[in-house]
Design an enzyme around this catalytic site. Structure first.
Site, short mmCIF file in Angstrom:
data_model
loop_
_atom_site.label_atom_id
_atom_site.label_comp_id
_atom_site.label_asym_id
_atom_site.label_seq_id
_atom_site.Cartn_x
_atom_site.Cartn_y
_atom_site.Cartn_z
N LYS A 1 0.81 -1.19 0.13
CA LYS A 1 0.09 0.04 -0.10
C LYS A 1 0.93 1.16 0.25
CE LYS A 1 -3.83 1.99 2.65
NZ LYS A 1 -4.80 1.41 3.81
N SER B 1 -9.79 1.44 2.85
CA SER B 1 -9.06 2.11 2.10
C SER B 1 -7.97 1.58 1.25
CB SER B 1 -8.03 3.29 2.83
OG SER B 1 -7.52 2.67 3.98
N SER C 1 -9.88 -0.97 7.06
CA SER C 1 -9.23 -0.76 5.74
C SER C 1 -8.51 -2.18 5.14
CB SER C 1 -8.15 0.21 5.65
OG SER C 1 -9.06 1.55 5.29
N1 GLN Z 1 -13.27 3.37 6.26
C1 GLN Z 1 -12.80 4.12 7.13
C2 GLN Z 1 -12.22 5.54 7.16
O1 GLN Z 1 -12.55 6.05 6.16
C3 GLN Z 1 -11.56 3.36 7.85
C4 GLN Z 1 -10.32 3.62 6.74
C5 GLN Z 1 -9.08 2.61 7.37
O2 GLN Z 1 -9.22 1.82 8.01
N2 GLN Z 1 -7.97 3.44 6.86
O3 GLN Z 1 -11.81 6.22 7.97
#
Ligand code: GLN
Length: 489
Positions: A81, A156, A180
């Protein structure tokens, strides 16, 4: 040679490398060719390092030839990532503000993988600064779900999930702040593990919300997740929240019989109105399957579950507003060419560099921390966070693991939720609690919908109980019909 080497697990690839059926350099080429063939459609990659990767693969072949193999990951192509630091590679966080940033050092988890012989060859798309659930907040490109290109891969870490699902790398690393890793793994039909907070060093992970962030693997099997966790877990003095405990061998802990006699908690709060009936049915079937494998199913309650989203969006945005203050146009980042003076330079650099969702969160986070509102929002959220943690503590007095859906729906269409941040936030309703409580969670594929989309089962474990969590997930996976299914791409 089979055209589907790219759909094999790390453990199978290791065996092929050991038997000299393929060399590490050839294996890397297989994934590179696969990436050239499909990534125009999938869009998982942001950048590539083919030359460096080829040298690493050559070095791996030399080690094997001289009987000095470093372990199961030696010669395995891994994707990262784009918020994980590797010296000399770009690290953009999928943000314009870091568009040209190159890491001056390698973070701990990545250094551990490198010294295990892993080959880094590509950096993967994500929501900007890991804020999002669909990968649509990337400043650079859209990533599509390999099972249905009109749909999102989740987020994400959408690129990390899609790249593994599409066979563009053997496994990858992502980060999980509120879901995420698990949510995109679920939507792309792969395994995603968020370790206990403090098990894997965060050194070299660009911070979003430091009390929630953890690095973890995306893999094609639970066994591979154990292989990766073996490589990246462990105490690190460079991360002040790293926990110094003994690390078991997660791989040898796996047993197909482990669910016999296991106590599995099923929380009523996780089967809610508005969730996709197919997801619900599939998870209920999976729970029955665990019972069939000898587990005792116990109904439990996690009463503060519905407070998790508001609590998360106060704590995560508060921490993000502080963490992202460093991107000021002076250090690391692009600097606005328009600035008249230093204050104007801060404003303009950030205004030009950050996307809409990041700005929304920095503003929200600054607000909840501001004097006059701190007690009403931030402090209260911290108190409710404790209640959420206690819910899990009392549940774990009765059960060994908790089973829930990973995501309330299968992958949705690109564009479907972009203009409605609240409905986007609701996607993480089943994953966020786990971060707030600091616990480990894994998403394992448990079925395919009638429309051909993967469904994930979440297993939540006690803190630092990954050996048991992985073993239960392994037992389930071995008995699951969807084990080994791939997108037709
Ligand atoms: N979808 C969640 C957010 O938008 C979690 C994102 C993540 O785990 N980095 O914050």
């Amino acid at each position: 040679m089979s055209s589907e080497i790219y759909y094999r697990c790390v453990s199978e690839l290791e065996a092929m490398l050991d038997r000299r059926e393929i060399a590490a350099v050839e294996l890397l080429r297989v994934f590179m060719e696969r990436k050239s063939a499909v990534d125009d459609k999938v869009g998982a990659f942001l950048s590539e390092y083919p030359d460096e990767a080829m040298s690493a693969a050559e070095a791996s072949d030399k080690r094997r030839a001289s009987g000095a193999k470093l372990g199961p990951l030696d010669g395995i192509p891994v994707g990262l990532k784009d918020l994980l630091a590797v010296k000399g590679q770009k690290l953009t966080c999928a943000s314009r503000i870091l568009e040209n940033y190159v890491s001056p050092y390698t973070g701990t988890a990545m250094a551990k993988l490198e010294s295990a012989g892993a080959v880094f060859w590509g950096r993967l798309n994500m929501d900007e600064f890991a804020m999002g659930s669909s990968c649509e907040n990337s400043a650079f490109k859209k990533t599509r779900n390999p099972w249905d290109l009109s749909r999102i891969p989740g987020g994400s870490s959408g690129g990390s999930a899609a790249a593994v699902s599409a066979g563009e790398c053997a496994c990858s690393l992502g980060s999980d702040t509120g879901g995420s890793i698990r949510q995109p793994a679920s939507l792309c039909g792969v395994v995603g593990l968020k370790p206990t907070y403090g098990l894997v060093s965060r050194y070299g992970l660009a911070a979003f919300a430091s009390s929630l962030d953890q690095i973890g693997p995306f893999t094609r099997s639970v066994k591979d997740a154990a292989i990766l966790l073996n490589a990246i877990a462990g105490y690190d003095k460079l991360d002040s929240t790293s926990v110094n405990i003994g690390i078991p061998d997660y791989l040898s802990a796996l047993s197909p019989d482990s669910l016999r006699g296991a106590k599995i908690g099923v929380p009523s709060e996780y089967f809610i109105d508005g969730m996709d009936p197919e997801v619900r049915a599939c998870v209920e079937k999976s729970i029955k399957k665990c019972a069939g494998l000898g587990a005792e199913i116990v109904e439990i309650s996690l009463p503060h579950t519905d407070l998790a989203i508001p609590v998360y969006y106060i704590i995560a945005t508060a921490e993000a507003s502080s963490n992202l203050a460093r991107y000021d146009g002076v250090r690391y980042t692009r600097r606005s060419a328009e600035a008249r003076d230093v204050v104007d330079m801060y404003f303009k650099s950030r205004a030009e560099g950050f996307g809409e969702e990041v700005k929304r969160r920095v503003i929200l986070g600054s607000y909840v921390l501001s004097s006059g509102y701190y007690d009403a929002y931030y402090l209260r959220a911290q108190k409710v966070r404790t209640l959420i943690r206690r819910d899990f503590e009392s549940a774990f007095e009765k059960v060994d693991v908790i089973l829930t859906p990973t995501s309330p729906t299968t992958a949705f269409k690109l564009g479907e939720k972009v203009s409605d941040p609240l409905s986007m936030y609701l996607n993480d309703i089943f994953t966020i609690n786990v971060n707030l409580a600091g616990l480990p969670g894994i998403s394992v594929p448990c079925g395919i919908s009638a429309g051909g989309l993967p469904i994930g089962l979440q297993m939540i474990g006690k803190a630092f109980d990954e050996a048991r969590l992985l073993s239960y997930a392994y037992a389930f996976e071995q008995a699951s019909e969807c084990n080994g299914q791939n997108p037709k791409l």
